[in-house]
Design an enzyme around this catalytic site. Structure first.
Site, PDB file in Angstrom:
ATOM      1  N   HIS A   1      40.430  37.525  34.671  1.00 56.27           N
ATOM      2  CA  HIS A   1      41.750  37.455  35.318  1.00 56.27           C
ATOM      3  C   HIS A   1      42.481  36.183  34.878  1.00 56.27           C
ATOM      4  O   HIS A   1      42.358  35.153  35.553  1.00 56.27           O
ATOM      5  CB  HIS A   1      41.592  37.406  36.836  1.00 56.27           C
ATOM      6  CG  HIS A   1      41.047  38.650  37.449  1.00 56.27           C
ATOM      7  ND1 HIS A   1      41.854  39.658  37.917  1.00 56.27           N
ATOM      8  CD2 HIS A   1      39.771  39.060  37.666  1.00 56.27           C
ATOM      9  CE1 HIS A   1      41.102  40.628  38.406  1.00 56.27           C
ATOM     10  NE2 HIS A   1      39.830  40.288  38.262  1.00 56.27           N
ATOM     11  N   GLU A  52      45.409  35.363  35.238  1.00 56.95           N
ATOM     12  CA  GLU A  52      46.452  34.955  36.197  1.00 56.95           C
ATOM     13  C   GLU A  52      45.994  33.834  37.131  1.00 56.95           C
ATOM     14  O   GLU A  52      46.800  33.074  37.636  1.00 56.95           O
ATOM     15  CB  GLU A  52      46.951  36.148  37.032  1.00 56.95           C
ATOM     16  CG  GLU A  52      45.907  36.917  37.824  1.00 56.95           C
ATOM     17  CD  GLU A  52      45.229  38.001  37.003  1.00 56.95           C
ATOM     18  OE1 GLU A  52      45.358  37.994  35.758  1.00 56.95           O
ATOM     19  OE2 GLU A  52      44.544  38.850  37.605  1.00 56.95           O
ATOM     20  N   CYS A  86      41.119  43.306  34.151  1.00 59.61           N
ATOM     21  CA  CYS A  86      39.920  43.713  34.868  1.00 59.61           C
ATOM     22  C   CYS A  86      39.797  45.235  34.922  1.00 59.61           C
ATOM     23  O   CYS A  86      39.426  45.840  33.923  1.00 59.61           O
ATOM     24  CB  CYS A  86      39.873  43.053  36.243  1.00 59.61           C
ATOM     25  SG  CYS A  86      38.179  42.873  36.821  1.00 59.61           S
TER      26      CYS A  86
HETATM   27  N1  GLN Z   1      36.274  47.607  40.157  1.00 57.48           N
HETATM   28  C1  GLN Z   1      36.015  46.996  38.898  1.00 57.48           C
HETATM   29  C2  GLN Z   1      34.679  46.269  38.866  1.00 57.48           C
HETATM   30  O1  GLN Z   1      34.141  45.955  39.899  1.00 57.48           O
HETATM   31  C3  GLN Z   1      37.138  46.066  38.523  1.00 57.48           C
HETATM   32  C4  GLN Z   1      37.239  44.882  39.411  1.00 57.48           C
HETATM   33  C5  GLN Z   1      38.586  44.233  39.364  1.00 57.48           C
HETATM   34  O2  GLN Z   1      39.539  44.801  38.858  1.00 57.48           O
HETATM   35  N2  GLN Z   1      38.697  43.045  39.915  1.00 57.48           N
HETATM   36  O3  GLN Z   1      34.162  45.970  37.815  1.00 57.48           O
END
Ligand code: GLN
Length: 517
Positions: free
Chosen positions: A488, A490, A366
């Site tokens: 993600h 995970e 992410c």
């Molecule tokens: N802050 C980033 C976004 O909103 C990444 C979000 C995250 O890592 N869950 O796109």
């Protein structure tokens, strides 16, 4: 009380029943007023777990999904906020016209409706589960949890005699003489009784195994048979808790109360989670948070991959704001997890650059994906002011998602949950998934700026996963392992089924370790 292990206890009891062929679902009750965990600071409450349907929920649902190998919907996390919101909406619609709306019966009725609804919901596209575990968070006696405990009391009266079993998880501390103290248990059971609840089973959480003598004492004071007093000592690996509880015979006691057939348990789970380690690797996680609970799913996913590869994964937590690059020299892999906001960004970029240039295995998740793209733009394309719109002014290589521009309010408004992703043929990521079509869970507001893609690709960064024209995965072909995902992985990793990117990463770390030695 919180931090005692109610979630792991609940999940472990579920696992024991599942090992006997019962279909299990679970509900977590959080007595706070937030509608969901999405707006809560992870440094205070731990990770926000994301469900398939995009629900942002308490991390215990992650434990349920991992222990029980199921996918739950948002309906399985009941909060005071959700309950009140529904009741107040009904009141405004006029559903209670003429009536006075009260905590009892309206709030308690709504709680019971939510529990029943979750229990009766289809499980993994089949009929409903045989047993629904309901974990009431909070502490007996707290004002917040009162309506929930009252709802449980009412349900006890409404259900058939063998349709409910009440398990009380309690702290059994050890004094400085090494003796177990039963007073806290006696008092919490007393507090429960005052609310009309009588536990059938008492699980004593302790640093060390609770002896037969202490169990007898608890049994005598709390009116439960000695075999329904379960010792649950702290163990190094949470996946061993079901085994420990199995030895205590808790499954049989639960089945007796529920009048369900006792069956011979399947032991596959135990073999899987007790697999010997023959290798060891060290992975650096660069994070701005001081507490590890923020990244519990990542920790678990590394463990699942490690178990599958007989490799123990040691994590070195590095503070993104203060770590020394030299601390990365002897690790076997570097991971930059998800995150929000500007703090610690420079350090994370420094770690990614190190991984890319020194050819250390890198896994970005992410924010760790977005920063990998920014790092590439800065240091390979030479765009010194490359950054993300989230971080302030500069060249926005990462920008707000178009649909996010109109969003009002912060609760439940990100790009959330499961989306399908197309993986490029002959790419690292497609090899890992052994597929070119996957679905994974998301939680973000920003994405790779479409107009930047061609330049980044021309400079050698491969976008190997896409959802329409949205970039989901990037990798570097001339690197031993450099993979980052906007999603993600995970959240879908299970002890019984490790996540492909994590398996690839830990394998690469192992190769890196072998190369070093
Ligand atoms: N802050 C980033 C976004 O909103 C990444 C979000 C995250 O890592 N869950 O796109």
């Amino acid at each position: 009380m919180s931090g005692l292990g109610k979630g792991i206890t609940t999940a472990s009891i579920g696992r024991l029943l599942k090992n006997r062929g019962y279909r299990i679902t679970a509900v977590k009750i959080d007595p706070y007023l937030n509608i969901d965990a999405g707006t809560m600071n992870p440094a205070q409450h731990g990770e926000v777990f994301v469900l398939r349907d995009g629900g942002e929920v308490d991390l215990d649902l992650g434990n349920y999904e991992r222990f029980l190998d199921i996918s739950l919907s948002s309906d399985h996390n009941i909060t005071t906020g959700k309950v009140y919101q529904t009741v107040i909406e009904k009141e405004r619609r006029g559903d209670f016209l003429g009536g006075t709306v009260q905590i009892i019966p309206h709030i308690t009725d709504q709680i019971k409706t939510c529990i029943r609804h979750a229990a009766e919901e289809e499980l993994d596209n089949k009929t409903h589960a045989d047993v629904c575990l309901v974990e009431v968070g909070g502490t007996v006696g707290d004002i917040e949890s009162m309506p929930f405990l009252e709802a449980v009391r009412q349900m006890h009266g409404e259900l058939e005699a063998h349709d409910m079993v009440l398990v009380h998880v309690t702290l059994v501390p050890v004094d400085n003489m090494g003796d177990h103290k039963t007073k806290p248990t006696q008092h919490s059971v007393k507090a429960l009784r005052e609310l009309g609840l009588h536990p059938d089973i008492i699980v004593g959480r302790s640093e060390c195994v609770i002896s037969g003598g202490t169990k007898k004492k608890i049994s005598a004071f709390c009116d439960v048979p000695p075999r329904a007093v379960i010792s649950m000592a702290t163990v190094p690996d949470i996946y061993h808790v079901p085994m420990e509880m199995e030895k205590e015979g808790v499954a049989d006691v639960v089945l007796e109360y529920l009048d369900l057939e006792k069956r011979t348990p399947d032991t596959e789970w135990y073999h899987l989670v007790s697999r010997e380690y023959t290798n060891r690797v060290t992975v650096a996680i660069v994070s701005k948070y001081g507490i590890e609970d923020v990244y519990i799913s990542i920790k678990e996913a590394l463990k699942h991959a490690g178990r599958a590869l007989s490799t123990e994964v040691d994590i070195r937590w590095l503070d993104a704001e203060t770590f020394d690059t030299a601390e990365l020299a002897d690790v076997d892999g570097i991971l930059v997890p998800g995150g929000f906001g500007k703090r610690g960004i420079e350090g994370k970029l420094r770690a990614i650059r190190f991984a890319r240039e020194q050819k250390k295995p890198y896994l970005g998740l992410c924010l760790g994906f977005q920063l990998a793209v920014i790092e590439y733009a800065k240091n390979v394309l030479g765009l010194a002011d490359a950054t993300s719109e989230e971080m302030g002014p500069g060249l926005h290589v990462i920008a707000i998602l178009p649909e996010q521009e109109e969003v009002e309010g912060l609760g439940g408004t990100m790009r959330l949950g499961e989306y399908a992703i197309d993986l490029g043929e002959n790419t690292l990521v497609a090899r890992l998934y052994e597929n070119t079509g996957i679905t994974e869970r998301h939680r973000h507001r920003y994405e790779v700026t479409p107009s930047m893609i061609a330049d980044l690709e021309a400079a050698g960064l491969v976008f190997s996963g896409r959802c329409g024209n949205r970039m989901e995965v990037c990798e570097l072909p001339d690197h031993p392992f450099f993979l980052a995902t906007q999603f993600h992985p995970e959240f879908t990793s299970r002890p019984t089924r490790a996540s492909p990117p994590y398996l690839g990463f830990v394998t690469a770390c192992r190769e890196e370790r072998n190369r070093e030695s």
